[in-house]
Design a protein around this motif. Structure first.
Motif, PDB file in Angstrom:
ATOM      1  N   ALA A 266       0.806  -1.221   0.000  1.00 11.23           N
ATOM      2  CA  ALA A 266       0.000   0.000   0.000  1.00 11.23           C
ATOM      3  C   ALA A 266       0.835   1.266   0.000  1.00 11.23           C
ATOM      4  N   ILE A 267       2.046   1.213   0.539  1.00  5.83           N
ATOM      5  CA  ILE A 267       2.897   2.406   0.579  1.00  5.83           C
ATOM      6  C   ILE A 267       3.820   2.509  -0.629  1.00  5.83           C
ATOM      7  N   GLY A 268       3.824   1.479  -1.499  1.00  2.00           N
ATOM      8  CA  GLY A 268       4.778   1.474  -2.604  1.00  2.00           C
ATOM      9  C   GLY A 268       6.192   1.299  -2.105  1.00  2.00           C
ATOM     10  N   GLY A 269       6.365   0.391  -1.137  1.00  2.73           N
ATOM     11  CA  GLY A 269       7.660   0.220  -0.479  1.00  2.73           C
ATOM     12  C   GLY A 269       8.716  -0.426  -1.351  1.00  2.73           C
ATOM     13  N   SER A 270       9.916  -0.405  -0.849  1.00  4.87           N
ATOM     14  CA  SER A 270      11.108  -0.866  -1.565  1.00  4.87           C
ATOM     15  C   SER A 270      11.065  -2.367  -1.856  1.00  4.87           C
ATOM     16  N   THR A 271      11.663  -2.750  -2.993  1.00  9.77           N
ATOM     17  CA  THR A 271      11.847  -4.171  -3.303  1.00  9.77           C
ATOM     18  C   THR A 271      12.780  -4.837  -2.300  1.00  9.77           C
ATOM     19  N   ASN A 272      13.654  -4.049  -1.670  1.00 12.83           N
ATOM     20  CA  ASN A 272      14.553  -4.607  -0.663  1.00 12.83           C
ATOM     21  C   ASN A 272      13.796  -5.164   0.542  1.00 12.83           C
ATOM     22  N   PHE A 273      12.582  -4.699   0.721  1.00 10.88           N
ATOM     23  CA  PHE A 273      11.722  -5.196   1.795  1.00 10.88           C
ATOM     24  C   PHE A 273      11.632  -6.723   1.770  1.00 10.88           C
ATOM     25  N   ILE A 274      11.537  -7.304   0.581  1.00  8.51           N
ATOM     26  CA  ILE A 274      11.400  -8.762   0.468  1.00  8.51           C
ATOM     27  C   ILE A 274      12.597  -9.479   1.062  1.00  8.51           C
ATOM     28  N   ILE A 275      13.768  -9.068   0.659  1.00 12.49           N
ATOM     29  CA  ILE A 275      14.969  -9.797   1.058  1.00 12.49           C
ATOM     30  C   ILE A 275      15.229  -9.668   2.557  1.00 12.49           C
ATOM     31  N   HIS A 276      14.818  -8.549   3.130  1.00 12.45           N
ATOM     32  CA  HIS A 276      15.010  -8.355   4.571  1.00 12.45           C
ATOM     33  C   HIS A 276      13.935  -9.070   5.383  1.00 12.45           C
ATOM     34  N   LEU A 277      12.693  -9.004   4.950  1.00 10.06           N
ATOM     35  CA  LEU A 277      11.633  -9.661   5.706  1.00 10.06           C
ATOM     36  C   LEU A 277      11.807 -11.177   5.685  1.00 10.06           C
ATOM     37  N   LEU A 278      12.242 -11.719   4.561  1.00 11.36           N
ATOM     38  CA  LEU A 278      12.509 -13.161   4.489  1.00 11.36           C
ATOM     39  C   LEU A 278      13.576 -13.565   5.494  1.00 11.36           C
ATOM     40  N   ASP A 291       6.942 -16.396  -2.514  1.00  9.55           N
ATOM     41  CA  ASP A 291       5.620 -16.403  -3.138  1.00  9.55           C
ATOM     42  C   ASP A 291       4.575 -15.713  -2.268  1.00  9.55           C
ATOM     43  N   ASP A 292       4.783 -15.668  -0.954  1.00  7.72           N
ATOM     44  CA  ASP A 292       3.838 -15.009  -0.059  1.00  7.72           C
ATOM     45  C   ASP A 292       3.708 -13.518  -0.363  1.00  7.72           C
ATOM     46  N   PHE A 293       4.757 -12.923  -0.904  1.00  6.96           N
ATOM     47  CA  PHE A 293       4.727 -11.491  -1.181  1.00  6.96           C
ATOM     48  C   PHE A 293       3.797 -11.184  -2.350  1.00  6.96           C
ATOM     49  N   ASP A 294       3.635 -12.142  -3.232  1.00 10.96           N
ATOM     50  CA  ASP A 294       2.727 -11.961  -4.353  1.00 10.96           C
ATOM     51  C   ASP A 294       1.294 -12.305  -3.954  1.00 10.96           C
ATOM     52  N   ASN A 298      -0.679  -8.875  -3.716  1.00 13.03           N
ATOM     53  CA  ASN A 298      -1.024  -8.499  -5.089  1.00 13.03           C
ATOM     54  C   ASN A 298      -2.415  -7.918  -5.258  1.00 13.03           C
ATOM     55  N   GLN A 299      -3.266  -7.996  -4.235  1.00 11.00           N
ATOM     56  CA  GLN A 299      -4.596  -7.405  -4.316  1.00 11.00           C
ATOM     57  C   GLN A 299      -4.667  -6.063  -3.591  1.00 11.00           C
ATOM     58  N   ILE A 300      -3.525  -5.583  -3.143  1.00 10.28           N
ATOM     59  CA  ILE A 300      -3.496  -4.326  -2.390  1.00 10.28           C
ATOM     60  C   ILE A 300      -3.092  -3.182  -3.313  1.00 10.28           C
ATOM     61  N   PRO A 301      -3.945  -2.179  -3.486  1.00 10.73           N
ATOM     62  CA  PRO A 301      -3.585  -1.046  -4.343  1.00 10.73           C
ATOM     63  C   PRO A 301      -2.679  -0.059  -3.622  1.00 10.73           C
ATOM     64  N   LEU A 302      -2.188   0.918  -4.365  1.00 16.31           N
ATOM     65  CA  LEU A 302      -1.300   1.944  -3.818  1.00 16.31           C
ATOM     66  C   LEU A 302      -2.135   3.031  -3.151  1.00 16.31           C
ATOM     67  N   LEU A 303      -1.941   3.183  -1.846  1.00 18.59           N
ATOM     68  CA  LEU A 303      -2.697   4.178  -1.075  1.00 18.59           C
ATOM     69  C   LEU A 303      -1.868   5.388  -0.690  1.00 18.59           C
ATOM     70  N   VAL A 371      -2.226  -0.809  -9.479  1.00 20.85           N
ATOM     71  CA  VAL A 371      -1.032  -1.641  -9.611  1.00 20.85           C
ATOM     72  C   VAL A 371      -0.049  -1.268  -8.520  1.00 20.85           C
ATOM     73  N   ALA A 372       0.153  -2.161  -7.582  1.00 26.42           N
ATOM     74  CA  ALA A 372       1.047  -1.847  -6.467  1.00 26.42           C
ATOM     75  C   ALA A 372       1.749  -3.116  -6.010  1.00 26.42           C
ATOM     76  N   GLY A 373       2.303  -3.067  -4.824  1.00 21.53           N
ATOM     77  CA  GLY A 373       2.969  -4.246  -4.286  1.00 21.53           C
ATOM     78  C   GLY A 373       4.280  -4.547  -4.978  1.00 21.53           C
TER      79      GLY A 373
END
Length: 571
Positions: A266-278, A291-294, A298-303, A371-373
């Motif tokens: 929803a915030i349009g956050g960084s792609t680096n978020f994935i590698i750190h959260l994992l 796959d959980d990130f998709d 994937n149903q969350i729009p940009l707020l 289109v977000a996430g």
């Protein structure tokens, strides 16, 4: 305090020689015995460093935390760990994220600490500190440093994302040296990390959405006095958390991670978020996959209308209501009943918040962008996954077929990208190899490759770019990152050649090179050996044990946690 024995009592409540040693040397700092013998000891893990400009105000912030700890009846002890300055460190700060996590883990476990306050801000300091703390699992709260104030340049608001635009203008002659010097003096005009929704701000939002900080931690600007107030209140709260024995493992459940993924979308956050959260999930023992990130996001729009996916800056985001206001809009999508460090369910952290500017924070039914996430791609180029940020991409390039223009490494790219003879046009796909975790080593932020000058001169500002590296959260464009397996370990990316046809299909989540399985297998048989391994030191340890991007790029022997018990009582 409750009757439960404090961890620090294993040191300071002892009699005889051992207790004498522990107490005597603490007293040389002018500390009366009752301060550290009868109170909970709170470690303040500080990433202050003059080489980490984003965190350079942390001495002052740490004092506010101390004030809160003293007020609540605890005793604070500040300790340093290696600091990661994203703007200065070579070859990349990411190389040292895991090293800092080890520093944090062992510093906490080895010392008489009952609870921890993590002071972090710059990109890699936040995940590194949380990873290390997860591996010990005692009561912990996070205080982020906050973003800098919005830059001001010739009547315009600017932030880190403008660096890429400035350099493109510089290459095409629209800005000269004097313009660039003036702009750099205007960009970072206060303490704090990047003013946009880059990786540092994404990490601060991650912390709050996981429930690891008090409300409003994510967006209060660094120079704002309310940042000090939040630090003070966090000092109060960590003492209460010790009384409640509220640990990281109580907060970081599967549902908490789902909340973080939803918010990052929803915030349009960084792609680096994935590698750190994992990596964080693997430390605390939550089964989270790429796959959980998709599927979750994937149903969350940009707020949030924030750069680089939107218009505004983190300072504006705070004035508009901050992360609590945005999370309130997401209420129906969140696991709102989970516990947080506040001691309250997540919903209570945002239920009284309000949005003050609908041009910055919008609603689910009227988002800024559907289109977000972060999109996870699969295909013969990325068997284990690759990622892209569609909200920062060009719509016309989300479905694209083009010929590969291949660079074997970053040195090759830097040497040839602006060669007038380079066979490239706007339909080409730039391919950069050997910038992954093992191959570089450290997985640098070079994935948002510069557009060739001869295309910039034609007015081309975006093209498809793919690599096994990362990009700055402040970057933008149609960029595919984190290709796994990386080229250096024999991934298909390693055998891509100039002229091969690359197909990006965002809608169907695919990234392929149009080669037969037989041709791919044949090329792999003839490819060069894997990446050279450093002969000594941490780089050797890293390359020998680093996992691939789709697993979080942690060291394989650091997954899981070993608790707070010291390895051996030596006295």
């Amino acid at each position: 305090m409750s009757e439960r024995k404090l961890r620090s009592e294993e040191w300071f409540a002892r009699t005889g020689k051992d207790g004498f040693i522990y107490r005597a040397w603490m007293k040389n700092q002018g500390i009366p015995e009752h301060e550290f013998k009868s109170k909970p000891i709170i470690g303040i893990c500080n990433t202050w460093s003059e080489l980490t400009p984003c965190n350079a105000h942390f001495k002052e912030l740490a004092q506010s935390v101390k004030n809160g700890i003293f007020e609540a009846g605890g005793f604070p002890v500040e300790f340093p760990v290696m600091s990661l300055g994203e703007t200065l460190m070579k070859p990349t700060a990411m190389l040292f994220r895991n090293l800092v996590s080890m520093d944090v883990e062992e510093s906490i476990r080895a010392n008489p600490l009952d609870g921890i306050v993590l002071l972090c801000g710059c990109d890699k300091t936040t995940p590194a500190l949380i990873m290390g703390a997860c591996s010990v699992d005692i009561p912990t709260i996070v205080v982020s440093g906050g973003s800098m104030l919005t830059g001001k340049f010739r009547g315009k608001d600017i932030g880190t994302s403008d660096i890429w635009r400035f350099f493109a203008d510089y290459q095409t002659g629209q800005m000269n040296d004097e313009d660039m010097y003036t702009a750099e003096a205007c960009l970072a005009r206060s303490q704090g990390h990047c003013a946009v929704m880059g990786t540092a701000s994404s990490m601060a939002c991650m912390v709050e959405s996981l429930g690891l900080s008090l409300p409003q931690n994510a967006a209060i600007p660094a120079p704002d006095s309310r940042r000090k107030v939040l630090a003070h209140l966090s000092g109060n709260r960590i003492v209460e958390m010790i009384r409640e024995d509220l640990k990281l493992s109580d907060i970081l459940t599967r549902k908490a991670f789902e909340n973080a993924i939803t918010v990052n979308a929803a915030i349009g956050g960084s792609t680096n978020f994935i590698i750190h959260l994992l990596a964080i999930a693997a430390r605390i023992g939550v089964d989270l996959t790429i796959d959980d990130f998709d599927t979750t996001g994937n149903q969350i729009p940009l707020l949030a209308n924030l750069q680089p996916s939107g218009k505004y800056f983190m300072e504006d985001f705070f004035y508009a209501g901050g992360l609590p206001a945005l999370m309130k809009e997401l209420h129906e999508k969140l696991n709102s009943g989970i516990i947080t460090v506040s001691g309250k369910p997540m919903a209570q952290n945002y239920e009284n918040s309000e949005c003050y500017n609908r041009d910055i924070i919008t609603t689910l039914d009227k988002p800024f962008n559907q289109v977000a996430g972060i999109t996870v791609l699969k295909g013969n180029l990325c068997k284990n996954g690759a990622v892209m940020k569609p909200s920062a991409a060009s719509v016309h390039l989300l479905q694209h077929i083009g010929k590969a223009v291949v660079f074997e490494n970053i040195e090759d790219f830097n040497k040839r990208i602006n060669d007038p003879q380079l066979d490239v046009d706007e339909n080409s796909v730039l391919v950069l190899k050997n910038v992954g975790p093992k191959g570089y080593p450290g997985m640098p932020e070079v994935g948002n490759m510069l557009i060739p000058k001869k295309l910039l001169d034609k007015g081309i500002t975006d093209m498809v770019r793919i690599s096994d590296g990362r990009m700055s959260g402040t970057g933008f464009g149609t960029v595919v990152l984190h290709i796994s397996p990386e080229a250096a370990v024999g991934g298909t990316l390693a055998i891509v050649q100039d002229g091969d046809i690359i197909e990006l299909d965002y809608r169907n989540r695919l990234l392929n090179v149009r080669l037969s399985d037989e041709e791919i297998a044949s090329r792999k048989l003839n490819r060069a050996d894997d990446a050279a391994i450093a002969l000594r030191g941490y780089a050797h340890l890293y390359q020998t044990h680093v996992e691939q991007a789709h697993l979080g790029a942690d060291l394989d022997f650091l997954k899981g946690n070993s608790g707070s018990k010291v390895l051996r009582d030596s006295h």
